[in-house]
Design a protein around this motif. Structure first.
Motif, PDB file in Angstrom:
ATOM      1  N   LEU A  70       0.825  -1.210   0.000  1.00  0.00           N
ATOM      2  CA  LEU A  70       0.000   0.000   0.000  1.00  0.00           C
ATOM      3  C   LEU A  70       0.860   1.261   0.000  1.00  0.00           C
ATOM      4  N   GLU A  71       1.923   1.234   0.760  1.00  0.00           N
ATOM      5  CA  GLU A  71       2.803   2.398   0.815  1.00  0.00           C
ATOM      6  C   GLU A  71       3.495   2.638  -0.530  1.00  0.00           C
ATOM      7  N   ARG A  72       3.999   1.567  -1.146  1.00  0.00           N
ATOM      8  CA  ARG A  72       4.641   1.719  -2.453  1.00  0.00           C
ATOM      9  C   ARG A  72       3.637   2.189  -3.500  1.00  0.00           C
ATOM     10  N   ALA A  73       2.437   1.641  -3.483  1.00  0.00           N
ATOM     11  CA  ALA A  73       1.403   2.042  -4.444  1.00  0.00           C
ATOM     12  C   ALA A  73       1.046   3.519  -4.270  1.00  0.00           C
ATOM     13  N   ALA A  74       0.897   3.952  -3.037  1.00  0.00           N
ATOM     14  CA  ALA A  74       0.547   5.356  -2.782  1.00  0.00           C
ATOM     15  C   ALA A  74       1.636   6.292  -3.292  1.00  0.00           C
ATOM     16  N   HIS A  75       2.879   5.944  -3.078  1.00  0.00           N
ATOM     17  CA  HIS A  75       3.978   6.782  -3.570  1.00  0.00           C
ATOM     18  C   HIS A  75       3.991   6.820  -5.101  1.00  0.00           C
ATOM     19  N   ALA A  76       3.658   5.716  -5.721  1.00  0.00           N
ATOM     20  CA  ALA A  76       3.652   5.644  -7.186  1.00  0.00           C
ATOM     21  C   ALA A  76       2.527   6.466  -7.813  1.00  0.00           C
ATOM     22  N   MET A  77       1.483   6.770  -7.068  1.00  0.00           N
ATOM     23  CA  MET A  77       0.340   7.517  -7.610  1.00  0.00           C
ATOM     24  C   MET A  77       0.568   9.019  -7.624  1.00  0.00           C
ATOM     25  N   VAL A  78       1.575   9.503  -6.917  1.00  0.00           N
ATOM     26  CA  VAL A  78       1.833  10.952  -6.902  1.00  0.00           C
ATOM     27  C   VAL A  78       2.109  11.415  -8.336  1.00  0.00           C
ATOM     28  N   ASN A  79       1.326  12.410  -8.769  1.00  0.00           N
ATOM     29  CA  ASN A  79       1.469  12.904 -10.140  1.00  0.00           C
ATOM     30  C   ASN A  79       1.699  14.410 -10.222  1.00  0.00           C
ATOM     31  N   THR A  80       1.839  15.052  -9.054  1.00  0.00           N
ATOM     32  CA  THR A  80       2.143  16.487  -9.033  1.00  0.00           C
ATOM     33  C   THR A  80       2.736  16.840  -7.666  1.00  0.00           C
ATOM     34  N   PHE A  81       3.499  17.901  -7.660  1.00  0.00           N
ATOM     35  CA  PHE A  81       4.018  18.410  -6.390  1.00  0.00           C
ATOM     36  C   PHE A  81       3.425  19.782  -6.085  1.00  0.00           C
ATOM     37  N   GLU A  82       2.414  20.148  -6.865  1.00  0.00           N
ATOM     38  CA  GLU A  82       1.704  21.407  -6.631  1.00  0.00           C
ATOM     39  C   GLU A  82       0.785  21.261  -5.440  1.00  0.00           C
ATOM     40  N   GLU A  83       0.549  22.374  -4.763  1.00  0.00           N
ATOM     41  CA  GLU A  83      -0.382  22.371  -3.638  1.00  0.00           C
ATOM     42  C   GLU A  83      -1.783  22.029  -4.118  1.00  0.00           C
ATOM     43  N   THR A  84      -2.618  21.558  -3.206  1.00  0.00           N
ATOM     44  CA  THR A  84      -4.005  21.251  -3.535  1.00  0.00           C
ATOM     45  C   THR A  84      -4.712  22.531  -3.972  1.00  0.00           C
ATOM     46  N   PRO A  85      -5.401  22.475  -5.117  1.00  0.00           N
ATOM     47  CA  PRO A  85      -6.084  23.684  -5.611  1.00  0.00           C
ATOM     48  C   PRO A  85      -7.192  24.140  -4.685  1.00  0.00           C
TER      49      PRO A  85
END
Length: 130
Positions: free
Chosen positions: A115-130
């Motif tokens: 679960l931890e590896r999957a969650a890290h792999a889903m990151v698709n931006t480093f922008e703040e939440t709109p």
């Protein structure tokens, strides 16, 4: 009585994954950043999709792929703003759900690692939440 062979069977099958995902979504429902990413009118559908995916991944029935095709997790998450904050919130809710299962330590570690590896792999931006 035959010995359980898959992780899915060893941890209790569908009932365990259903409990995990339902508890996880209880946290999502109260999260102001993550809740908007989930369909308000189709939470049962979201619950089914995650449950079926996890069951299939861990050696359960192949229902997810039969009904939805290849998981393509990164592609399916592209429309969503998944930054480190969203990832950490997702992991926080999942941590609560995993802990409540009270799995044996080796099973808990294997599940959490994935679960931890999957969650890290889903990151698709480093922008703040709109």
């Amino acid at each position: 009585m035959s010995e359980a062979t898959s992780f899915f069977e060893q941890v209790g099958g569908h009932a365990t994954f259903d409990r995990l995902v339902r508890r996880f979504y209880e946290g999502i429902a109260a999260d102001p950043v993550l809740k908007p990413m989930y369909p308000e009118d189709d939470m049962e559908g979201a619950i089914w999709r995650l449950t079926a995916f996890l069951e299939q991944y861990w050696g359960g029935p192949g229902t997810y792929s039969e009904q939805r095709g290849h998981p393509r997790l990164r592609m399916r998450h592209t429309p969503f703003h998944v930054n480190p904050d969203a990832r950490d919130r997702w992991l926080g809710h999942m941590r609560v759900a995993v802990d409540e299962l009270q799995l044996p330590p080796l099973h808990e570690a294997a599940l959490w690692d994935y679960l931890e590896r999957a969650a890290h792999a889903m990151v698709n931006t480093f922008e703040e939440t709109p």
